[in-house]
Structures are given as C-alpha cells and as structure tokens.
Design a protein around this motif. Structure first.
Motif, mmCIF file in Angstrom:
data_model
loop_
_atom_site.group_PDB
_atom_site.id
_atom_site.type_symbol
_atom_site.label_atom_id
_atom_site.label_comp_id
_atom_site.label_asym_id
_atom_site.label_seq_id
_atom_site.Cartn_x
_atom_site.Cartn_y
_atom_site.Cartn_z
ATOM 1 N N ILE A 212 23.421 29.984 -73.331
ATOM 2 C CA ILE A 212 23.505 29.418 -72.166
ATOM 3 C C ILE A 212 22.449 30.260 -71.316
ATOM 4 N N ALA A 213 22.835 31.515 -71.005
ATOM 5 C CA ALA A 213 22.010 32.045 -70.016
ATOM 6 C C ALA A 213 20.580 32.308 -70.405
ATOM 7 N N SER A 214 20.425 32.647 -71.693
ATOM 8 C CA SER A 214 18.920 32.761 -72.083
ATOM 9 C C SER A 214 18.225 31.406 -71.947
ATOM 10 N N ALA A 215 18.806 30.367 -71.948
ATOM 11 C CA ALA A 215 18.470 28.992 -71.884
ATOM 12 C C ALA A 215 18.045 28.607 -70.656
ATOM 13 N N GLY A 216 18.337 29.612 -69.413
ATOM 14 C CA GLY A 216 18.127 29.390 -68.058
ATOM 15 C C GLY A 216 18.991 28.409 -67.435
ATOM 16 N N LEU A 217 20.392 28.089 -68.001
ATOM 17 C CA LEU A 217 21.570 26.961 -67.423
ATOM 18 C C LEU A 217 22.557 27.679 -67.071
ATOM 19 N N ALA A 218 22.675 29.238 -66.820
ATOM 20 C CA ALA A 218 23.921 29.747 -66.373
ATOM 21 C C ALA A 218 24.308 29.123 -65.024
ATOM 22 N N ASP A 219 23.472 28.588 -63.940
ATOM 23 C CA ASP A 219 23.817 28.189 -62.793
ATOM 24 C C ASP A 219 24.697 26.768 -63.015
ATOM 25 N N ARG A 220 24.508 26.172 -64.129
ATOM 26 C CA ARG A 220 24.891 24.686 -64.441
ATOM 27 C C ARG A 220 25.909 24.714 -65.254
ATOM 28 N N CYS A 221 26.526 25.903 -65.746
ATOM 29 C CA CYS A 221 27.539 25.886 -67.128
ATOM 30 C C CYS A 221 28.510 27.073 -66.958
ATOM 31 N N GLU A 222 29.616 26.644 -67.018
ATOM 32 C CA GLU A 222 30.639 27.644 -66.946
ATOM 33 C C GLU A 222 31.119 28.045 -68.453
ATOM 34 N N HIS A 223 31.583 29.330 -68.678
ATOM 35 C CA HIS A 223 32.235 29.538 -69.803
ATOM 36 C C HIS A 223 33.626 29.725 -69.892
ATOM 37 N N THR A 224 34.355 28.956 -70.366
ATOM 38 C CA THR A 224 35.851 29.224 -70.444
ATOM 39 C C THR A 224 36.628 29.232 -71.701
ATOM 40 N N VAL A 225 37.260 30.498 -71.752
ATOM 41 C CA VAL A 225 37.954 30.993 -72.975
ATOM 42 C C VAL A 225 39.148 30.020 -73.222
ATOM 43 N N GLY A 226 39.668 29.717 -74.483
ATOM 44 C CA GLY A 226 40.814 28.959 -74.729
ATOM 45 C C GLY A 226 40.931 28.516 -76.089
ATOM 46 N N ASP A 227 41.983 27.680 -76.460
ATOM 47 C CA ASP A 227 42.228 27.388 -77.651
ATOM 48 C C ASP A 227 42.480 25.703 -77.624
ATOM 49 N N PHE A 228 41.648 25.177 -77.999
ATOM 50 C CA PHE A 228 41.885 23.546 -78.088
ATOM 51 C C PHE A 228 43.087 22.974 -78.868
ATOM 52 N N PHE A 229 43.734 23.870 -79.685
ATOM 53 C CA PHE A 229 45.013 23.391 -80.103
ATOM 54 C C PHE A 229 46.174 23.264 -79.040
ATOM 55 N N GLN A 230 45.867 24.070 -77.891
ATOM 56 C CA GLN A 230 46.856 24.069 -76.820
ATOM 57 C C GLN A 230 46.383 23.268 -75.684
ATOM 58 N N THR A 231 45.175 23.214 -75.726
ATOM 59 C CA THR A 231 44.758 22.469 -74.156
ATOM 60 C C THR A 231 43.119 22.531 -74.032
ATOM 61 N N VAL A 232 42.585 21.923 -73.203
ATOM 62 C CA VAL A 232 41.073 21.736 -73.025
ATOM 63 C C VAL A 232 40.902 21.705 -71.354
ATOM 64 N N PRO A 233 39.737 22.227 -70.897
ATOM 65 C CA PRO A 233 39.555 22.287 -69.471
ATOM 66 C C PRO A 233 39.764 20.806 -68.988
ATOM 67 N N ALA A 234 40.345 20.518 -67.970
ATOM 68 C CA ALA A 234 40.565 19.385 -67.349
ATOM 69 C C ALA A 234 39.614 18.773 -66.553
ATOM 70 N N GLY A 235 39.325 17.573 -66.379
ATOM 71 C CA GLY A 235 38.479 17.027 -65.077
ATOM 72 C C GLY A 235 37.072 16.631 -65.618
ATOM 73 N N ALA A 236 36.972 16.508 -66.715
ATOM 74 C CA ALA A 236 35.603 16.157 -67.128
ATOM 75 C C ALA A 236 35.506 14.773 -67.608
ATOM 76 N N ASP A 237 34.222 14.104 -67.514
ATOM 77 C CA ASP A 237 33.837 13.000 -67.959
ATOM 78 C C ASP A 237 33.803 12.595 -69.272
ATOM 79 N N VAL A 238 33.176 13.713 -69.951
ATOM 80 C CA VAL A 238 32.998 13.586 -71.344
ATOM 81 C C VAL A 238 33.534 14.876 -72.153
ATOM 82 N N TYR A 239 34.102 14.593 -73.149
ATOM 83 C CA TYR A 239 34.426 15.635 -73.975
ATOM 84 C C TYR A 239 33.719 15.582 -75.427
ATOM 85 N N VAL A 240 32.925 16.503 -75.887
ATOM 86 C CA VAL A 240 32.418 16.590 -76.982
ATOM 87 C C VAL A 240 33.131 17.494 -78.162
#
Length: 336
Positions: A212-240
């Motif tokens: 992400i950073a090497s593509a120049g997009l660090a200011d528009r993208c956050e990195h979140t550590v987690g396990d999708f078996f347990q939960t995913v980051p909340a509050g998005a319009d689209v989950y890919v």
C-alpha cells in the motif's frame, strides 16, 4: 484451419505426462534461466556455467520447454526467450516467476499426487503429509509462507486491474479487503475511485508485506490485524472477499459471510470474487482450481446456486453476478 484433436490414446498419454512439463517449468523458474537470457540467446554450456548447473541436464529440460513454447532453440543450439519465457524473468512487469514457484512447490504437488486417497476418503492428505492444515503450515514454515504469498501476489497482479475496473466502486466511501494479502487488489480499487478509503485486513505476518505505501496510498488506507473467522472491521460500505471463500467449507464460509453482514453499513455490499463453475463440459480454469482445492484444502469452487445457498444462510441475498475479463466473477450480495 483448427488443428485436429489428438487421438484419444494420445490425449490420455499427454495428460499422464503433464506433470513432467510442470517440473521442467519449476526447474527453469527456480534456477533463474530467463534472467540469464535477457541479453540474448546463450548456449547450454554458457548458461550452465552462469547458473552453476549441469549443461547436459539443462539442455534436455530447455529442449522440452522450447517444444511447448517456453524458450526457443536456434539453429546454433542456443536458447532464447519467447514471450512466455519472458514472464519467467524476475524483474519485469507481469512476471510470473513467483507464481510458478508457488504453484509447483511441494505443498501443492505432494497432496495432488495422492488425489486417489482424497477421492476414496473425502479428506485431503495434506495434514498427514505436512503434520498440520494448510494455513497453519504456512504460518509455521517461513519459506513456504513467503513463497505462497509472493506467488499469490504475482498471480493476482494479472487480474487485479481488470477485475477492479469491472465494478463501480465510486458510490461508496469505505471498502474492507478481507484477507487482502499484500494489498494488490485494494490498490487497484483505490486507484479506480479517488474518494474511496480502504482497510487492508489480514494477519500481522501477511501485512508485513503490504504494498500500500509503495503505491502511494498510505494516507487513504489503514492496515488492520485480525482474524476473519472471529470478526471483520465494522462500518464499511463494501466487504471484498477475493479468492477467500474457495479455501473453506460451506460452514466456515457462512461464518465469514455472516461476520461481513454484521459489520457492514446499511445498504452495504459483500463482493465475493471467485470462479463460478459453469454447467457443461467446456474447459474452465475454475474446474482445475477446484481439484487443487480438493487435494489441499477443505474448500471448493462453487456454482451460482451454491453461492445463493451460502448467502441465504448468512443473512444475505445474491443481487447480481458481474463477469470480468478473467476466470473470476464478482458475485454481489446485499442484506436480506
């Protein structure tokens, strides 16, 4: 004029020998043959000296690959690059060297060689061969894990741009790439929609390789550590979920989808990007990948009806299927 199909007996023999070509391709990729031919054709002796290899053995492998269109042998016995061989170079746009090293490593090769056991029992021999399930093995074996994630990035780079451009992300504000790896697909999505913000969600050891950073997009993208078996980051319009659900059983897929359903905003979308197996006997890349899944993982490639069933169990409804220029489709689901 189309060439006539092979004689039935020859077809069976050719299929039986298919793994020889895979092995030859793996050897050429591992040795870095293509990189040494970037400046022009070389004799097997000169190549072998540069590679620290046996000239006679190298010649025989390259002769076979040249017969398949990978490399070419000239009248002086020197080997050169073809457009296909050029993709085995390590530092060129669209390089597939890492993809070949991934697809031909032992963690795929060994279980596939014991496919009869899987067909008899319905269980992959992977755990028996490697001592633990596929993703646990990748987490514990640094070399295998690095080869896998680099290879997946290489393979995905072929398709990411055209898939991202097949869907209109502009109406949305926030997208989460669930199990998004090094971020190759999310980069294409963010570049296609300048107002969109992204979340790259994966395990910590995977996110260490984020691009992400090497593509120049660090200011528009956050990195979140987690396990999708347990939960995913909340509050998005689209989950890919790109090349995620095909790794897992129906029960596990429903759990992942339900987590996305619970996390998304009202009016949100879940986008499953996987192959959809068509009816009939026509060749399709998803059919090959499906048998790889059968040999190695508890997952599978699915039909449209099978996706509809998964969505319904997760509180979602299949709203539309969007074809892409690749073997993958975008299957869009909304809340019921």
């Amino acid at each position: 004029m189309n060439p006539s199909p092979p004689h039935p007996a020859q077809l069976i023999v050719d299929l039986g020998f298919g793994y020889i070509l895979s092995g030859a391709l793996a050897a050429a990729a591992e040795l870095g043959v293509a990189d040494h031919l970037a400046q022009g054709p070389k004799s097997p002796a000169d190549l072998a000296k540069a590679l620290g290899a046996d000239a006679s053995s190298l010649f025989r492998v390259l002769r076979l690959l040249a017969s398949a269109g990978v490399f070419t042998e000239d009248t002086e016995g020197r080997f050169g690059l073809t457009p296909a061989a050029d993709l085995l170079r390590s530092q060129v746009p669209g390089s597939l060297r890492d993809a070949v090293l991934m697809l031909t490593q032992k963690l795929f090769w060994a279980p596939t060689g014991e496919l009869a056991e899987t067909v008899r029992t319905g269980q992959t021999p992977f755990d028996r061969i490697f001592g633990k399930p596929f993703f646990d093995h990748l987490a514990s074996d640094t070399a295998a894990g690095t080869t896998f994630h680099r290879g997946m990035s290489s393979l995905s780079d072929l398709e990411n741009g055209s898939i991202a451009r097949s869907y209109d992300f502009s109406p949305f504000q926030r997208v989460v790439d669930v199990g998004g790896g090094h971020g190759g697909f999310l980069i294409e999505v963010l570049q296609s929609s300048p107002k969109l913000r992204g979340v790259l969600f994966d395990h910590a050891h995977v996110l260490e390789g984020s691009r992400i950073a090497s593509a120049g997009l660090a200011d528009r993208c956050e990195h979140t550590v987690g396990d999708f078996f347990q939960t995913v980051p909340a509050g998005a319009d689209v989950y890919v979920l790109k090349r995620i659900l095909h790794d897992w059983s129906d029960e596990v897929c429903v759990n992942i989808l339900r987590n996305c359903r619970n996390g998304m905003r009202e009016g949100g979308r879940v986008l499953v990007i996987d192959a959809i197996i068509p009816p009939g006997n026509a060749p399709h890349g998803g059919k090959v990948l499906d048998v790889m899944m059968l040999a190695v993982l508890p997952g599978r490639e699915r039909t449209e009806a099978e996706f509809q069933k998964l969505f319904a169990q997760a509180g979602l409804r299949l709203s539309r299927i969007i074809p892409t220029p690749t073997a993958l489709s975008i299957t869009e689901a909304v809340a019921t």
